[in-house]
Design a protein around this motif. Structure first.
Motif, short mmCIF file in Angstrom:
data_model
loop_
_atom_site.label_atom_id
_atom_site.label_comp_id
_atom_site.label_asym_id
_atom_site.label_seq_id
_atom_site.Cartn_x
_atom_site.Cartn_y
_atom_site.Cartn_z
N GLY A 54 -4.72 -10.87 50.09
CA GLY A 54 -5.37 -11.98 49.38
C GLY A 54 -6.33 -11.52 48.32
O GLY A 54 -6.31 -12.01 47.18
N SER A 55 -7.20 -10.54 48.68
CA SER A 55 -8.21 -10.11 47.71
C SER A 55 -7.74 -8.88 46.95
O SER A 55 -8.29 -7.80 47.08
CB SER A 55 -9.53 -9.83 48.43
N ASN A 56 -6.67 -9.05 46.18
CA ASN A 56 -6.17 -7.92 45.37
C ASN A 56 -6.86 -7.92 44.00
O ASN A 56 -7.74 -8.75 43.74
CB ASN A 56 -4.64 -7.98 45.26
N VAL A 57 -6.45 -7.02 43.14
CA VAL A 57 -7.09 -6.90 41.82
C VAL A 57 -6.97 -8.21 41.04
O VAL A 57 -7.91 -8.65 40.38
CB VAL A 57 -6.52 -5.70 41.04
N ARG B 49 -10.56 -4.93 60.19
CA ARG B 49 -9.54 -5.94 59.92
C ARG B 49 -9.09 -5.85 58.46
O ARG B 49 -7.90 -5.93 58.14
CB ARG B 49 -10.09 -7.34 60.19
N GLN B 50 -10.06 -5.64 57.58
CA GLN B 50 -9.78 -5.54 56.15
C GLN B 50 -8.91 -4.31 55.86
O GLN B 50 -7.88 -4.41 55.19
CB GLN B 50 -11.12 -5.44 55.43
N ASP B 51 -9.31 -3.17 56.40
CA ASP B 51 -8.57 -1.93 56.13
C ASP B 51 -7.17 -1.98 56.74
O ASP B 51 -6.21 -1.47 56.15
CB ASP B 51 -9.35 -0.72 56.65
N VAL B 52 -7.05 -2.59 57.92
CA VAL B 52 -5.73 -2.71 58.55
C VAL B 52 -4.83 -3.58 57.68
O VAL B 52 -3.65 -3.28 57.47
CB VAL B 52 -5.86 -3.31 59.98
N ASP B 53 -5.39 -4.67 57.14
CA ASP B 53 -4.63 -5.57 56.27
C ASP B 53 -4.12 -4.78 55.04
O ASP B 53 -2.97 -4.93 54.62
CB ASP B 53 -5.56 -6.72 55.84
N PHE B 54 -5.00 -3.95 54.49
CA PHE B 54 -4.62 -3.14 53.32
C PHE B 54 -3.51 -2.15 53.67
O PHE B 54 -2.49 -2.08 52.98
CB PHE B 54 -5.85 -2.41 52.78
N ILE B 55 -3.71 -1.40 54.75
CA ILE B 55 -2.72 -0.38 55.15
C ILE B 55 -1.36 -1.03 55.44
O ILE B 55 -0.31 -0.53 55.01
CB ILE B 55 -3.22 0.40 56.40
N ASN B 56 -1.38 -2.17 56.14
CA ASN B 56 -0.12 -2.86 56.43
C ASN B 56 0.58 -3.32 55.15
O ASN B 56 1.80 -3.22 55.03
CB ASN B 56 -0.35 -4.07 57.35
N ALA B 57 -0.21 -3.81 54.20
CA ALA B 57 0.37 -4.25 52.93
C ALA B 57 0.97 -3.07 52.17
O ALA B 57 2.03 -3.19 51.55
CB ALA B 57 -0.68 -4.96 52.09
N VAL B 58 0.30 -1.90 52.24
CA VAL B 58 0.86 -0.71 51.57
C VAL B 58 2.21 -0.37 52.21
O VAL B 58 3.19 -0.10 51.52
CB VAL B 58 -0.11 0.49 51.68
#
Lengths: 340, 308
Positions: free
Chosen positions: A310-313, A294-303
């Motif tokens: 939410g948990s960005n730098v 779920r976390q990686d999918v959220d990241f890839i979609n945001a890219v």
């Protein structure tokens, strides 16, 4: 989307495996400081491997990078990616001290890059449900909380960077405690001050036990107790108990349950208990737990959408400031350290 | 012949996929090895003459007890390796490279794999395969004397290899287990549709797969529908686990659902109490009378966890 991975230890292997299996993402290169791991990986997977990650970034020009290296390398590696315009997933915690990550933060915000820091507990269904309930306001004003994070990991002196303060930032607080601190910050917002005490038994220069009191800007107060030397905790376990004006809530890895004095909207008065099976939904590939996917999918979609998670730098930087304050307070025998 | 019901092992070691606390309580109960042996004997008397066993350090005691007991010598063992939590803990303690090095330090591997330690870049596939088979042998060493029926690759590794898309490793494992240990090589996975496709690419057909399956779809990915579709359309032998969804589904409805599906070869049942064991085994045995017309005492496996 071309993926490069720096650091093929436990977490690097995990995220590389998940992302490589996601539709439209392909692992294109690996970098690690261990020639052994590189040789092993190279012999099994037909991708270029590099000892020097900067060379890899230049030559392979990946779209995204996973940076799963010891903590002290996070900021310099994030900077190298940001300078090249590469979106990245960075393991937690952000850095040894918050100030170490300020240049990286400035760069990623200037370039509006998508970043994610590996605070995966937000993606465990019970903890995300608790966030939904807290944010809905049904509990009323949150007054007080207590929380624990325990794992049975260390019962003799540890080897390697995780037990070296200069490289890891600290012991159980930096290593595992940051997961709980991230959740508390996610649930309750900015922190006014912290007061902390620490204890070591197995480790020489990092803490094995830590107890922290938090006062949040919204008035919520409460404590976190943490240890990586807690027997009978086979897996890392977090629990948060909240007392509020209209009831109380308990959340851990297995269940979220809350009691309301009076009904609000769709939420009835009395107990509502939601176990993990009530909240589960399948993922494209399950590798080490669906929360990672779920976390990686959220990241890839945001890219893809050029958006932020939410948990960005930036968010992890706020967590890091809290962590710094915890270490500063413990060094001053528990004197409160202000974050305002 | 694959046994149709396997006694699960998670309850003996404090593994509970619904509640960590309940897992701890059960581990405390079963810290007395006699209670474990009592449950194994009780299940044996009920016609369940096979068990799942991970390479957990405490499984060693069970292994020793079994070898001492003339009656239990023919108990079929379905071994699951490696015990992943141990290695995750070790990785946190000393890092991944040191785990591999230390695991192989007692073998002649140091000599054999010198080029790895020296960091030679000329490592080829054959060498990596040797490392993998040596790691399997190290993990198997204390269990190889048991009546091994099948050896399962733990889902943490199966699914990692799947994600990295390196199916040749499956082949190395498959060939090594069947040749060296004369057992059925099998795979535990959380991704049934994907693993079947991946195994097919290296010529492994109609594989024995252990996977979670239950009527509420708990721990079933990518979805219950896709999983059921896969059972209907692919050649696979399923060893069902988590059939009770960590105690969330009652045995009667859980097994009604399970035996409405095709290709259920076996089921693993994690019982802690005798009355639960009797109830669950008899429900399954009743289903088996009509399912595929297989005889009751040997033949399907479901990993279910039940409350103490």
């Amino acid at each position: 989307m071309r993926l490069a991975v720096v650091g093929i230890g436990k977490m690097g292997m995990l995220h590389a495996g998940i992302m490589n299996a996601l539709e439209g993402v392909e692992l294109c290169a690996l970098s690690d400081s261990s020639r052994f791991l590189l040789g092993f990986a190279k012999s099994l997977k037909d991708v270029p491997v590099y000892k020097n990650y900067e060379k890899m970034l230049d030559k392979e020009q990946p779209d995204i990078a996973v940076l799963a290296t010891p903590v002290f390398l996070h900021a310099p590696m994030g900077i190298e990616c940001a300078q090249r315009g590469i979106s990245f997933f960075l393991e937690k915690p952000l850095s040894v001290r918050a100030e170490d990550s300020e240049t990286m933060l400035k760069l990623v915000e200037e370039k509006n890059l998508t970043t994610m820091v590996g605070y995966m507990m937000r993606y465990i269904e019970t903890f995300s449900k608790a966030k939904e309930i807290i944010d809905s306001g049904v509990l009323g004003k949150i007054i007080n909380f207590n929380s624990t994070i325990y794992v049975a990991q260390l019962f003799k002196t540890g080897k390697g960077w995780r037990y070296d303060k200069e490289k890891a930032g600290g012991g159980v607080i930096s290593g595992q405690g940051t997961h709980a601190i991230d959740l508390l910050h996610w649930y309750f917002g900015d922190v006014d001050f912290v007061s902390a005490n620490m204890q070591s038994f197995y480790s020489e220069n990092v803490e094995d036990f830590a107890h922290v009191y938090f006062k949040f800007a919204n008035g919520t107060g409460g404590w976190l107790d943490s240890s990586w030397s807690k027997r009978h905790h086979r897996l890392l376990e977090v629990e948060i108990n909240v007392e509020a004006e209209n009831g109380n809530l308990t959340v851990n890895d297995d269940v979220v349950k809350f009691f309301l004095d009076s009904a609000v909207g769709d939420y009835p008065a009395g107990w509502t208990i939601l176990h993990k099976p009530d909240l589960f939904s399948g993922v494209e590939i399950d590798l080490g737990g669906p929360q990672y996917t779920r976390q990686d999918v959220d990241f890839i979609n945001a890219v893809r959408n050029k958006s932020q998670v939410g948990s960005n730098v930036r968010d992890a930087y706020e967590v890091q400031r809290i962590v710094d304050a915890i270490y500063d307070s413990a060094a001053a025998n528990g004197q409160p350290v202000n974050l305002k | 012949m694959i046994d149709q019901i396997l006694l699960g092992h998670n309850q003996f070691f404090g593994v509970n996929h619904l509640a960590a606390n309940a897992g701890n309580e059960r581990a405390a109960y079963f810290s007395d090895m006699d209670r474990i042996m009592e449950m194994i004997n009780f299940s044996y008397d009920q016609g369940v003459k096979a068990m799942m066993m991970s390479t957990h350090e405490r499984a060693l005691f069970i292994s020793e007890e079994l070898q001492k007991d003339a009656r239990l010598k023919d108990l079929g063992i379905y071994l699951l390796l490696p015990y992943a939590a141990k290695y995750i803990k070790m990785a946190n303690e000393k890092g991944l490279v040191n785990i591999i090095k230390d695991s192989l330090s007692d073998t002649t591997a140091k000599e054999k794999f010198g080029m790895f330690w020296r960091g030679s870049v000329g490592v080829v596939k054959k060498d990596a395969a040797k490392i993998i088979t040596s790691l399997i042998d190290v993990e198997m060493a204390q269990f190889s004397k048991l009546n091994l029926k099948a050896v399962f690759l733990h889902d943490v590794l199966t699914d990692l290899i799947l994600g990295w898309d390196m199916p040749e490793i499956f082949k190395v494992f498959y060939d090594h287990v069947s040749k060296r240990y004369n057992a059925i090589p099998a795979f535990c996975s959380k991704n049934l549709p994907k693993i079947i496709d991946s195994l097919e690419t290296v010529g492994i057909e109609n594989p024995l797969i252990m996977a979670s399956i239950n009527k509420i779809g708990y721990q079933v990915s990518p979805s219950l529908h896709a999983f059921e579709e896969c059972l209907r359309t692919k050649k696979v032998r399923l060893l069902a686990m988590s059939t009770l969804a960590a105690g969330y589904v009652k045995p009667k409805e859980a097994y009604e659902y399970l035996y409405s599906l095709p290709n259920i070869e076996s089921t693993v049942v994690g019982v802690s109490k005798k009355h639960h064991a009797t109830e669950t085994f008899s429900i399954i045995q009743n289903h088996l009378k009509t399912y595929k017309g297989l005889p009751v005492s040997n033949g399907v496996a479901a990993a279910a966890e039940m409350a103490v």
